[in-house]
Design a protein around this motif. Structure first.
Motif, PDB file in Angstrom:
ATOM      1  N   ILE A 256       1.364 -14.153  -3.620  1.00 18.51           N
ATOM      2  CA  ILE A 256       2.038 -13.808  -4.873  1.00 18.51           C
ATOM      3  C   ILE A 256       3.263 -14.699  -5.035  1.00 18.51           C
ATOM      4  CG2 ILE A 256       3.348 -12.002  -6.037  1.00 18.51           C
ATOM      5  CD1 ILE A 256       1.398  -9.994  -4.736  1.00 18.51           C
ATOM      6  N   GLU A 257       3.356 -15.359  -6.144  1.00 15.18           N
ATOM      7  CA  GLU A 257       4.444 -16.308  -6.396  1.00 15.18           C
ATOM      8  C   GLU A 257       5.799 -15.613  -6.281  1.00 15.18           C
ATOM      9  OE1 GLU A 257       5.949 -19.474  -9.847  1.00 15.18           O
ATOM     10  OE2 GLU A 257       4.035 -18.398 -10.061  1.00 15.18           O
ATOM     11  N   ILE A 354       4.346  -8.377  -8.308  1.00 20.20           N
ATOM     12  CA  ILE A 354       2.952  -7.952  -8.165  1.00 20.20           C
ATOM     13  C   ILE A 354       2.335  -7.706  -9.544  1.00 20.20           C
ATOM     14  CG2 ILE A 354       1.431  -6.109  -7.328  1.00 20.20           C
ATOM     15  CD1 ILE A 354       3.372  -5.822  -4.943  1.00 20.20           C
ATOM     16  N   GLU A 355       3.065  -7.061 -10.410  1.00 21.70           N
ATOM     17  CA  GLU A 355       2.551  -6.793 -11.762  1.00 21.70           C
ATOM     18  C   GLU A 355       2.262  -8.094 -12.506  1.00 21.70           C
ATOM     19  OE1 GLU A 355       5.540  -4.339 -13.492  1.00 21.70           O
ATOM     20  OE2 GLU A 355       4.893  -2.516 -12.444  1.00 21.70           O
ATOM     21  N   VAL A 358      -0.902  -9.591 -11.031  1.00 21.70           N
ATOM     22  CA  VAL A 358      -2.079  -8.850 -11.485  1.00 21.70           C
ATOM     23  C   VAL A 358      -2.445  -9.237 -12.915  1.00 21.70           C
ATOM     24  CG1 VAL A 358      -2.905  -6.549 -12.126  1.00 21.70           C
ATOM     25  CG2 VAL A 358      -1.754  -6.900  -9.920  1.00 21.70           C
ATOM     26  N   LYS A 359      -1.439  -9.372 -13.755  1.00 24.31           N
ATOM     27  CA  LYS A 359      -1.685  -9.740 -15.153  1.00 24.31           C
ATOM     28  C   LYS A 359      -2.351 -11.109 -15.246  1.00 24.31           C
ATOM     29  CE  LYS A 359       0.700 -10.124 -19.617  1.00 24.31           C
ATOM     30  NZ  LYS A 359       2.016 -10.001 -20.319  1.00 24.31           N
ATOM     31  N   LYS A 360      -1.886 -12.069 -14.425  1.00 28.01           N
ATOM     32  CA  LYS A 360      -2.450 -13.421 -14.448  1.00 28.01           C
ATOM     33  C   LYS A 360      -3.904 -13.444 -13.983  1.00 28.01           C
ATOM     34  CE  LYS A 360       1.916 -15.883 -13.581  1.00 28.01           C
ATOM     35  NZ  LYS A 360       2.661 -16.694 -12.582  1.00 28.01           N
ATOM     36  N   HIS A 361      -4.266 -12.515 -13.093  1.00 32.71           N
ATOM     37  CA  HIS A 361      -5.585 -12.532 -12.484  1.00 32.71           C
ATOM     38  C   HIS A 361      -6.534 -11.470 -13.058  1.00 32.71           C
ATOM     39  CE1 HIS A 361      -3.313 -14.919  -9.558  1.00 32.71           C
ATOM     40  NE2 HIS A 361      -4.472 -15.392  -9.147  1.00 32.71           N
ATOM     41  N   THR A 371       1.084   1.370 -11.714  1.00 32.18           N
ATOM     42  CA  THR A 371       2.032   2.476 -11.621  1.00 32.18           C
ATOM     43  C   THR A 371       2.892   2.282 -10.382  1.00 32.18           C
ATOM     44  OG1 THR A 371       0.449   3.981 -12.660  1.00 32.18           O
ATOM     45  CG2 THR A 371       2.295   4.978 -11.475  1.00 32.18           C
ATOM     46  N   ARG A 372       4.196   2.179 -10.573  1.00 36.36           N
ATOM     47  CA  ARG A 372       5.104   1.993  -9.441  1.00 36.36           C
ATOM     48  C   ARG A 372       5.328   3.321  -8.728  1.00 36.36           C
ATOM     49  NH1 ARG A 372       9.776  -2.230 -11.664  1.00 36.36           N
ATOM     50  NH2 ARG A 372       8.333  -3.658 -12.722  1.00 36.36           N
TER      51      ARG A 372
END
Length: 470
Positions: A256-257, A354-355, A358-361, A371-372
């Motif tokens: 994760i970047e 992380i969010e 996830v959005k990119k992938h 949900t955090r």
């Protein structure tokens, strides 16, 4: 001289070593009483037991000679406070612990009832024996021994004993914020961590932080027939699996970047200290029943678990899970994940990264929501800090062994909160052993460490009084 003064003078001639030895059976009987209270914070039906345990701790503090003892209400379970502030030294220590315990399930695996303490093979068996009632009790008896035999304590001491640690201490941070002046101290001392192994004490100077999340993937409005729609509609399980697979590269690093931007590298001194422990990775593999250990390349098992961050998938589910086969494209898929954090990693920032990842992938045709959940910051006290060095001398005195300086892979979020809010160095000087089944059936505490731990705590207060902190 009247009889009262005569008895007092006789008692004062004893050392705390003698006092603890002569009163050992009495103290173990008292510990059994405390362990009989089912103060399970996770179960609402034990609310009255929580109150009973808090009151028991308060009465024990008073009997030990502590002052200003009170059971203080919070938005959740009460905090027990007490202090003794008449030392010749201007150093003040804050002792933190918890009187709540884990549930006992599965009950049938207990050899003896979990709330009927039983001593066998020089171990005391009961829920809370090591985590954390037994170790809190030791701190109370240590100050009692010093006050009964010397009439004073080497340093000023405050107690803060809570009843929600086993459910994440949801109200304690607010309590600390509201009572900063009451909790003012120079060092925070906690006994809720394990030793390295029998006869080998350890001082934990670092804890990893924590963040957790749930990822939900949604496809069609309902489950679809895989023969009619398969190959033409996105499958949320496939999409979620691809996202989860993208979290790591082929060398075990989190992909994760920005994930490692605030990681503080282990120093060569720390790595050498870890190597000097002689940790047996082959033994770990054998105990776990795995052919190989896994993780970030270039690091040992201890380095990975104590000083490097992680991202783990804790669970994933979706679609048909019954017996046989059901040929559907599921409408939903879900995963739960958690990260262990180190250095300056901020759990909220990591959740954001992380969010974004996830959005990119996220593949087309699938909707993803995150949900955090739980968060906790990492914490570290420099291992060369004077309060740590004083603890090492205390352990050496009682155990005749140099304690190992360790980190811990787990998280105790409230430790970081105490450090951040009160500006305190933290000494994690536990007396349990890794195999004592805390959180599991047949929890127990080795009485060898009960005895030596009491001596260590008494000696620590003396060492701390001689330590220059300002």
């Amino acid at each position: 001289m009247n009889k009262k003064t005569e008895r007092s003078g006789s008692l004062m001639s004893h050392t705390y070593h003698t006092y603890l030895a002569e009163n050992r059976n009495t103290h173990l009987g008292q510990l059994k009483d405390l362990l009989s209270i089912p103060s399970i914070s996770a179960l609402s039906e034990h609310k009255t037991d929580i109150s009973r345990a808090a009151q028991w701790i308060a009465e024990a503090l008073k009997a030990a000679g502590m002052e200003n003892v009170k059971v203080m209400p919070t938005a959740g379970n009460p905090v027990v406070y007490g202090d003794w502030l008449h030392a010749d030294s201007d150093t003040t220590a804050l002792v933190y612990g918890h009187y709540d315990v884990q549930p006992v399930d599965p009950l049938e695996l207990w050899q003896t009832p979990p709330f009927e303490a039983d001593i066998r093979e020089d171990k005391i068996y009961a829920r809370g024996a090591t985590d954390d009632k037994g170790q809190v009790f030791m701190h109370i008896k240590a100050v009692e021994a010093l006050l009964k035999t010397e009439g004073k304590l080497p340093v000023n001491i405050r107690f803060c004993i809570e009843g929600e640690e086993e459910v994440g201490s949801p109200t304690l941070e607010s309590f600390v914020k509201e009572n900063k002046e009451l909790l003012t101290a120079d060092v925070l001392v906690i006994s809720d961590t394990p030793m390295l192994e029998k006869g080998k004490p350890a001082i934990c100077y670092g804890l990893r932080g924590l963040c957790a999340m749930q990822i939900d993937a949604k496809g069609a409005k309902g489950d679809l027939h895989s023969g009619i729609y398969g190959g033409g509609v996105s499958n949320p399980l496939h999409g979620l699996a691809n996202i989860l697979a993208s979290f790591h590269d082929n060398e075990g690093r989190v992909a994760i970047e920005g994930f490692y931007d605030k990681v503080t590298p282990l120093t060569e001194e720390e790595r050498e200290a870890f190597r000097a422990l002689g940790y047996d990775e082959e033994k770990v593999k054998s105990e776990l029943g795995v052919g190989e250990l896994y993780g970030e390349q270039g690091y040992t098992f201890l380095e990975r678990t104590w000083g490097r961050p992680t991202l783990e998938i804790n669970g994933m589910y979706g679609g048909f899970q019954g017996e046989g086969i059901k040929t559907v494209l599921p409408a939903e898929a879900h995963a739960k994940l958690s990260c262990r954090l180190v250095g300056e990693q901020d759990p909220i920032e990591i959740q954001q990264l992380i969010e974004e990842h996830v959005k990119k992938h996220t593949p087309p045709g699938v909707e993803i929501s995150c949900t955090r959940m739980d968060t906790g910051r990492p914490f570290i006290t420099p291992h060369d800090h004077p309060v740590i060095q004083a603890a090492m001398r205390a352990y050496e005195s009682a155990y005749n062994a140099t304690p190992a300086l360790t980190r811990m892979g787990g998280s105790i979020p409230i430790v970081e909160a105490f450090g951040r809010l009160l500006g305190l160095p933290v000494v994690l000087m536990g007396f349990g052993l890794p195999g004592e089944n805390f959180h599991a059936p047949n929890e127990h505490f080795h009485l060898e460490n009960f005895d030596k731990g009491l001596l260590t705590i008494c000696e620590y207060w003396k060492q701390l009084a001689q330590t220059q902190l300002r």
